[in-house]
Design a protein around this motif. Structure first.
Motif, PDB file in Angstrom:
ATOM      1  N   PRO A 152     -20.194  -1.591   7.917  1.00  0.00           N
ATOM      2  CA  PRO A 152     -19.799  -2.306   6.799  1.00  0.00           C
ATOM      3  C   PRO A 152     -18.958  -3.571   6.844  1.00  0.00           C
ATOM      4  O   PRO A 152     -18.189  -3.598   7.538  1.00  0.00           O
ATOM      5  CB  PRO A 152     -19.280  -1.209   6.144  1.00  0.00           C
ATOM      6  CG  PRO A 152     -19.659   0.084   6.736  1.00  0.00           C
ATOM      7  CD  PRO A 152     -19.802  -0.442   8.271  1.00  0.00           C
ATOM      8  N   LEU A 153     -19.491  -4.494   5.920  1.00  0.00           N
ATOM      9  CA  LEU A 153     -18.648  -5.628   5.829  1.00  0.00           C
ATOM     10  C   LEU A 153     -17.140  -5.504   5.225  1.00  0.00           C
ATOM     11  O   LEU A 153     -17.102  -5.155   4.414  1.00  0.00           O
ATOM     12  CB  LEU A 153     -19.517  -6.743   5.061  1.00  0.00           C
ATOM     13  CG  LEU A 153     -18.915  -8.151   5.306  1.00  0.00           C
ATOM     14  CD1 LEU A 153     -19.244  -8.637   6.639  1.00  0.00           C
ATOM     15  CD2 LEU A 153     -19.800  -8.985   4.242  1.00  0.00           C
ATOM     16  N   MET A 154     -16.291  -5.863   6.251  1.00  0.00           N
ATOM     17  CA  MET A 154     -14.902  -5.672   5.483  1.00  0.00           C
ATOM     18  C   MET A 154     -14.064  -6.987   5.275  1.00  0.00           C
ATOM     19  O   MET A 154     -14.063  -8.058   6.165  1.00  0.00           O
ATOM     20  CB  MET A 154     -13.881  -5.060   6.785  1.00  0.00           C
ATOM     21  CG  MET A 154     -14.305  -3.621   7.011  1.00  0.00           C
ATOM     22  SD  MET A 154     -13.575  -2.579   5.632  1.00  0.00           S
ATOM     23  CE  MET A 154     -15.267  -2.092   5.043  1.00  0.00           C
ATOM     24  N   GLU A 155     -13.811  -6.978   4.065  1.00  0.00           N
ATOM     25  CA  GLU A 155     -13.022  -8.246   3.646  1.00  0.00           C
ATOM     26  C   GLU A 155     -11.670  -8.113   3.678  1.00  0.00           C
ATOM     27  O   GLU A 155     -10.677  -8.995   3.263  1.00  0.00           O
ATOM     28  CB  GLU A 155     -13.614  -9.211   2.363  1.00  0.00           C
ATOM     29  CG  GLU A 155     -14.949  -9.465   2.506  1.00  0.00           C
ATOM     30  CD  GLU A 155     -15.503 -10.480   1.442  1.00  0.00           C
ATOM     31  OE1 GLU A 155     -14.929 -11.076   0.929  1.00  0.00           O
ATOM     32  OE2 GLU A 155     -16.618 -10.311   0.958  1.00  0.00           O
ATOM     33  N   LEU A 156     -11.215  -6.814   3.963  1.00  0.00           N
ATOM     34  CA  LEU A 156      -9.903  -6.398   3.847  1.00  0.00           C
ATOM     35  C   LEU A 156      -8.994  -7.050   5.185  1.00  0.00           C
ATOM     36  O   LEU A 156      -9.611  -6.973   6.061  1.00  0.00           O
ATOM     37  CB  LEU A 156      -9.571  -4.980   3.743  1.00  0.00           C
ATOM     38  CG  LEU A 156      -8.332  -4.683   3.631  1.00  0.00           C
ATOM     39  CD1 LEU A 156      -7.539  -5.264   2.359  1.00  0.00           C
ATOM     40  CD2 LEU A 156      -8.262  -3.022   3.656  1.00  0.00           C
ATOM     41  N   SER A 157      -7.973  -7.582   5.066  1.00  0.00           N
ATOM     42  CA  SER A 157      -7.122  -8.337   6.069  1.00  0.00           C
ATOM     43  C   SER A 157      -5.615  -7.811   6.023  1.00  0.00           C
ATOM     44  O   SER A 157      -5.028  -7.482   4.958  1.00  0.00           O
ATOM     45  CB  SER A 157      -7.475  -9.926   5.984  1.00  0.00           C
ATOM     46  OG  SER A 157      -6.459 -10.213   4.950  1.00  0.00           O
ATOM     47  N   ALA A 158      -5.165  -7.762   7.203  1.00  0.00           N
ATOM     48  CA  ALA A 158      -3.933  -7.475   7.273  1.00  0.00           C
ATOM     49  C   ALA A 158      -2.956  -8.764   6.633  1.00  0.00           C
ATOM     50  O   ALA A 158      -1.806  -8.245   6.185  1.00  0.00           O
ATOM     51  CB  ALA A 158      -3.213  -7.396   8.890  1.00  0.00           C
ATOM     52  N   THR A 159      -3.390  -9.783   6.770  1.00  0.00           N
ATOM     53  CA  THR A 159      -2.817 -10.845   5.784  1.00  0.00           C
ATOM     54  C   THR A 159      -2.466 -10.506   4.496  1.00  0.00           C
ATOM     55  O   THR A 159      -1.463 -10.424   3.770  1.00  0.00           O
ATOM     56  CB  THR A 159      -3.298 -12.329   6.030  1.00  0.00           C
ATOM     57  OG1 THR A 159      -3.437 -12.499   7.433  1.00  0.00           O
ATOM     58  CG2 THR A 159      -2.614 -13.320   5.154  1.00  0.00           C
ATOM     59  N   PHE A 160      -3.785 -10.020   4.032  1.00  0.00           N
ATOM     60  CA  PHE A 160      -3.746  -9.550   2.087  1.00  0.00           C
ATOM     61  C   PHE A 160      -2.604  -8.519   2.110  1.00  0.00           C
ATOM     62  O   PHE A 160      -2.043  -8.542   1.538  1.00  0.00           O
ATOM     63  CB  PHE A 160      -5.083  -9.142   2.033  1.00  0.00           C
ATOM     64  CG  PHE A 160      -5.337  -8.374   0.795  1.00  0.00           C
ATOM     65  CD1 PHE A 160      -5.298  -8.969  -0.403  1.00  0.00           C
ATOM     66  CD2 PHE A 160      -4.949  -7.178   0.684  1.00  0.00           C
ATOM     67  CE1 PHE A 160      -5.469  -8.332  -1.818  1.00  0.00           C
ATOM     68  CE2 PHE A 160      -5.257  -6.292  -0.803  1.00  0.00           C
ATOM     69  CZ  PHE A 160      -5.346  -6.971  -1.768  1.00  0.00           C
ATOM     70  N   ILE A 161      -2.503  -7.599   3.167  1.00  0.00           N
ATOM     71  CA  ILE A 161      -1.676  -6.321   2.923  1.00  0.00           C
ATOM     72  C   ILE A 161      -0.271  -6.872   2.913  1.00  0.00           C
ATOM     73  O   ILE A 161       0.590  -6.532   2.269  1.00  0.00           O
ATOM     74  CB  ILE A 161      -1.861  -5.251   4.059  1.00  0.00           C
ATOM     75  CG1 ILE A 161      -3.323  -4.748   4.149  1.00  0.00           C
ATOM     76  CG2 ILE A 161      -1.024  -4.175   4.012  1.00  0.00           C
ATOM     77  CD1 ILE A 161      -3.760  -4.107   2.780  1.00  0.00           C
ATOM     78  N   ARG A 162      -0.112  -7.623   4.081  1.00  0.00           N
ATOM     79  CA  ARG A 162       1.422  -8.216   3.991  1.00  0.00           C
ATOM     80  C   ARG A 162       1.982  -8.913   2.868  1.00  0.00           C
ATOM     81  O   ARG A 162       2.801  -8.716   2.183  1.00  0.00           O
ATOM     82  CB  ARG A 162       1.521  -9.007   5.370  1.00  0.00           C
ATOM     83  CG  ARG A 162       1.293  -8.292   6.691  1.00  0.00           C
ATOM     84  CD  ARG A 162       1.916  -9.266   7.920  1.00  0.00           C
ATOM     85  NE  ARG A 162       1.201 -10.533   7.934  1.00  0.00           N
ATOM     86  CZ  ARG A 162      -0.003 -10.748   8.649  1.00  0.00           C
ATOM     87  NH1 ARG A 162      -0.468  -9.577   9.201  1.00  0.00           N
ATOM     88  NH2 ARG A 162      -0.503 -11.624   8.479  1.00  0.00           N
ATOM     89  N   LYS A 163       1.025  -9.852   2.150  1.00  0.00           N
ATOM     90  CA  LYS A 163       1.386 -10.459   1.104  1.00  0.00           C
ATOM     91  C   LYS A 163       1.629  -9.749  -0.132  1.00  0.00           C
ATOM     92  O   LYS A 163       2.447  -9.849  -0.825  1.00  0.00           O
ATOM     93  CB  LYS A 163       0.165 -11.353   0.921  1.00  0.00           C
ATOM     94  CG  LYS A 163       0.562 -12.453  -0.193  1.00  0.00           C
ATOM     95  CD  LYS A 163      -0.660 -13.464  -0.310  1.00  0.00           C
ATOM     96  CE  LYS A 163      -0.303 -14.854  -1.608  1.00  0.00           C
ATOM     97  NZ  LYS A 163      -0.869 -14.299  -2.748  1.00  0.00           N
ATOM     98  N   ALA A 164       0.618  -8.637  -0.377  1.00  0.00           N
ATOM     99  CA  ALA A 164       0.752  -7.727  -1.531  1.00  0.00           C
ATOM    100  C   ALA A 164       2.023  -6.968  -1.227  1.00  0.00           C
ATOM    101  O   ALA A 164       2.756  -6.668  -2.231  1.00  0.00           O
ATOM    102  CB  ALA A 164      -0.330  -6.700  -1.265  1.00  0.00           C
ATOM    103  N   VAL A 165       2.422  -6.426  -0.147  1.00  0.00           N
ATOM    104  CA  VAL A 165       3.650  -5.752   0.217  1.00  0.00           C
ATOM    105  C   VAL A 165       4.981  -6.572  -0.301  1.00  0.00           C
ATOM    106  O   VAL A 165       5.928  -6.109  -1.063  1.00  0.00           O
ATOM    107  CB  VAL A 165       3.880  -5.235   1.462  1.00  0.00           C
ATOM    108  CG1 VAL A 165       5.156  -4.486   1.866  1.00  0.00           C
ATOM    109  CG2 VAL A 165       2.806  -3.951   1.739  1.00  0.00           C
ATOM    110  N   LYS A 166       4.768  -8.020   0.203  1.00  0.00           N
ATOM    111  CA  LYS A 166       6.078  -8.742   0.058  1.00  0.00           C
ATOM    112  C   LYS A 166       5.984  -9.048  -1.443  1.00  0.00           C
ATOM    113  O   LYS A 166       7.107  -9.052  -1.943  1.00  0.00           O
ATOM    114  CB  LYS A 166       5.556 -10.030   0.880  1.00  0.00           C
ATOM    115  CG  LYS A 166       6.865 -11.131   0.498  1.00  0.00           C
ATOM    116  CD  LYS A 166       6.522 -12.398   1.515  1.00  0.00           C
ATOM    117  CE  LYS A 166       7.858 -13.274   1.519  1.00  0.00           C
ATOM    118  NZ  LYS A 166       7.706 -14.349   2.319  1.00  0.00           N
TER     119      LYS A 166
END
Length: 190
Positions: A152-166
């Motif tokens: 399955p195509l994943m557009e989720l990234s660790a960069t997105f997670i880090r930015k969201a948490v910040k």
């Protein structure tokens, strides 16, 4: 045993990583997938990386209830920067009874010519490719060592997670619950 090596910084490990690992472990010829936590990818900036042992712990928390997905700290013990060919050579010598393959996104395949000894990797190891948005496979799509999967195509990234948490946003469901508790308990990415 056929083992797929899924290399990454896992900064942090997230649901996208787990979906890819689960697909590879259950919908290909691989019998196990090892998440190989990399101290530092030589082709990426190091500035955003948190402590490698925290990243290793999050990967262990994410996989502790799975039978065919494990975590490997092999690259934390090898000289840095870590090059894939060196890790593959080390694992091949340490576990001659296993057959190792690589798991990588189509984005990494497009830059494989920048890798140390990439010709040896293509000659000696099989590579399972998962699709990444915006990275079409052209050059190596017919290579005998390459299998393009229908992960399955994943557009989720660790960069997105880090930015969201910040930014104080809710990342529930984007990362495994135990990983989210670990991030919160150590106040990571703020």
């Amino acid at each position: 045993m056929k083992i797929g090596l899924f290399f990454g910084s896992f900064n942090p490990v997230h649901i996208g990583h787990m979906i890819i690992a689960n697909y590879m472990a259950n919908y290909t010829d691989l019998e196990q997938v090892w998440l190989v936590v990399s101290p530092h990818n030589p082709l990426k900036e190091k500035s955003d990386l948190i402590n490698m042992y925290d990243r290793l712990e999050m990967a262990k928390l994410a996989t502790e209830e799975t039978l065919n997905i494990r975590v490997s700290d092999v690259e934390l013990k090898l000289p840095q920067p870590s090059y894939t060919i060196d890790t593959l050579t080390f694992l091949h010598e340490k576990y001659p009874e296993h057959e190792f393959s690589l798991i990588m996104g189509s984005d990494n395949l497009t830059s494989i010519k920048k890798w140390k000894n990439y010709e040896l990797i293509l000659r000696d190891y099989h590579i399972h490719i998962y699709p990444r948005p915006g990275f079409e496979i052209q050059e190596f799509k017919d290579h005998p060592s390459i299998t393009i999967t229908e992960t399955p195509l994943m557009e989720l990234s660790a960069t997105f997670i880090r930015k969201a948490v910040k930014e104080g946003k809710n990342v529930h469901y984007f990362v495994p619950d135990k990983v989210l508790k670990f991030i919160d308990s150590k106040n990571l990415y703020h």
